[in-house]
Motif scaffolding. Structure first.
Motif, PDB file in Angstrom:
ATOM      1  N   GLU A  90       0.832  -1.212   0.000  1.00  0.00           N
ATOM      2  CA  GLU A  90       0.000   0.000   0.000  1.00  0.00           C
ATOM      3  C   GLU A  90       0.864   1.258   0.000  1.00  0.00           C
ATOM      4  O   GLU A  90       0.611   2.200  -0.751  1.00  0.00           O
ATOM      5  CB  GLU A  90      -0.958  -0.013   1.191  1.00  0.00           C
ATOM      6  N   ASN A  91       1.887   1.261   0.855  1.00  0.00           N
ATOM      7  CA  ASN A  91       2.792   2.418   0.920  1.00  0.00           C
ATOM      8  C   ASN A  91       3.565   2.586  -0.381  1.00  0.00           C
ATOM      9  O   ASN A  91       3.772   3.714  -0.841  1.00  0.00           O
ATOM     10  CB  ASN A  91       3.757   2.280   2.100  1.00  0.00           C
ATOM     11  N   TRP A  92       4.009   1.480  -0.974  1.00  0.00           N
ATOM     12  CA  TRP A  92       4.751   1.542  -2.228  1.00  0.00           C
ATOM     13  C   TRP A  92       3.883   2.138  -3.329  1.00  0.00           C
ATOM     14  O   TRP A  92       4.318   3.007  -4.068  1.00  0.00           O
ATOM     15  CB  TRP A  92       5.260   0.151  -2.616  1.00  0.00           C
ATOM     16  N   LYS A  93       2.645   1.662  -3.446  1.00  0.00           N
ATOM     17  CA  LYS A  93       1.746   2.180  -4.479  1.00  0.00           C
ATOM     18  C   LYS A  93       1.491   3.671  -4.279  1.00  0.00           C
ATOM     19  O   LYS A  93       1.480   4.439  -5.237  1.00  0.00           O
ATOM     20  CB  LYS A  93       0.427   1.412  -4.471  1.00  0.00           C
ATOM     21  N   PRO A  98       3.145   9.110  -7.382  1.00  0.00           N
ATOM     22  CA  PRO A  98       3.580  10.512  -7.491  1.00  0.00           C
ATOM     23  C   PRO A  98       5.037  10.663  -7.925  1.00  0.00           C
ATOM     24  O   PRO A  98       5.372  11.598  -8.660  1.00  0.00           O
ATOM     25  CB  PRO A  98       3.352  11.084  -6.091  1.00  0.00           C
ATOM     26  N   VAL A  99       5.910   9.735  -7.513  1.00  0.00           N
ATOM     27  CA  VAL A  99       7.310   9.815  -7.933  1.00  0.00           C
ATOM     28  C   VAL A  99       7.410   9.577  -9.435  1.00  0.00           C
ATOM     29  O   VAL A  99       8.088  10.326 -10.144  1.00  0.00           O
ATOM     30  CB  VAL A  99       8.194   8.818  -7.147  1.00  0.00           C
ATOM     31  N   ASP A 100       6.717   8.538  -9.933  1.00  0.00           N
ATOM     32  CA  ASP A 100       6.709   8.296 -11.381  1.00  0.00           C
ATOM     33  C   ASP A 100       6.187   9.514 -12.133  1.00  0.00           C
ATOM     34  O   ASP A 100       6.731   9.897 -13.165  1.00  0.00           O
ATOM     35  CB  ASP A 100       5.843   7.074 -11.726  1.00  0.00           C
ATOM     36  N   GLN A 101       5.147  10.125 -11.613  1.00  0.00           N
ATOM     37  CA  GLN A 101       4.558  11.295 -12.267  1.00  0.00           C
ATOM     38  C   GLN A 101       5.563  12.445 -12.321  1.00  0.00           C
ATOM     39  O   GLN A 101       5.731  13.092 -13.350  1.00  0.00           O
ATOM     40  CB  GLN A 101       3.286  11.728 -11.536  1.00  0.00           C
ATOM     41  N   LEU A 102       6.234  12.682 -11.221  1.00  0.00           N
ATOM     42  CA  LEU A 102       7.247  13.747 -11.194  1.00  0.00           C
ATOM     43  C   LEU A 102       8.379  13.462 -12.166  1.00  0.00           C
ATOM     44  O   LEU A 102       8.818  14.351 -12.900  1.00  0.00           O
ATOM     45  CB  LEU A 102       7.812  13.902  -9.783  1.00  0.00           C
ATOM     46  N   LEU A 103       8.847  12.240 -12.186  1.00  0.00           N
ATOM     47  CA  LEU A 103       9.952  11.899 -13.079  1.00  0.00           C
ATOM     48  C   LEU A 103       9.530  11.920 -14.539  1.00  0.00           C
ATOM     49  O   LEU A 103      10.303  12.346 -15.395  1.00  0.00           O
ATOM     50  CB  LEU A 103      10.530  10.516 -12.694  1.00  0.00           C
TER      51      LEU A 103
END
Length: 108
Positions: A90-93, A98-103
């Motif tokens: 759950e924490n990973w998802k 948001p990290v993928d989106q930023l990158l």
């Protein structure tokens, strides 16, 4: 310690729990399975984590005879380990998106 190692250090416990949730494994076998997934981790760095996870009662180790050599300690998840893995997922998802989106935005 390089950047990849630092990132891996934070997620390795969850990756170990995920492998053990699929099947009981012993330490060396666990290292091989992680390496097959592209997670380069040395066998020697896994054992201290396994010991800690066992002390925290997230996994249970049981000695079993080996067909080739000395007995091996096989690990399986406990109910607390299953709950910890669920929380990790759950924490990973929640963090991954948001990290993928930023990158992804940076690459555009």
């Amino acid at each position: 310690m390089n950047e990849r190692s630092q990132l891996l250090k934070g997620i390795l416990e969850g990756c170990i729990l995920a492998v053990i949730s699929r099947e009981t494994v012993y330490g060396y076998e666990l290292a091989v399975k992680l390496q097959q997934q592209g997670i380069d981790v040395k066998e020697g760095s896994i054992y201290p984590l396994l010991l800690r996870l066992q002390k925290e009662k997230l996994i249970h180790g049981e000695m079993k005879a080996s067909g080739s050599g000395p007995n091996r300690k096989y690990y399986k998840l406990t109910p607390a380990g299953e709950a910890s893995l669920k929380a990790f997922r759950e924490n990973w998802k929640a963090l991954k998106q948001p990290v993928d989106q930023l990158l992804d935005e940076e690459e555009s």
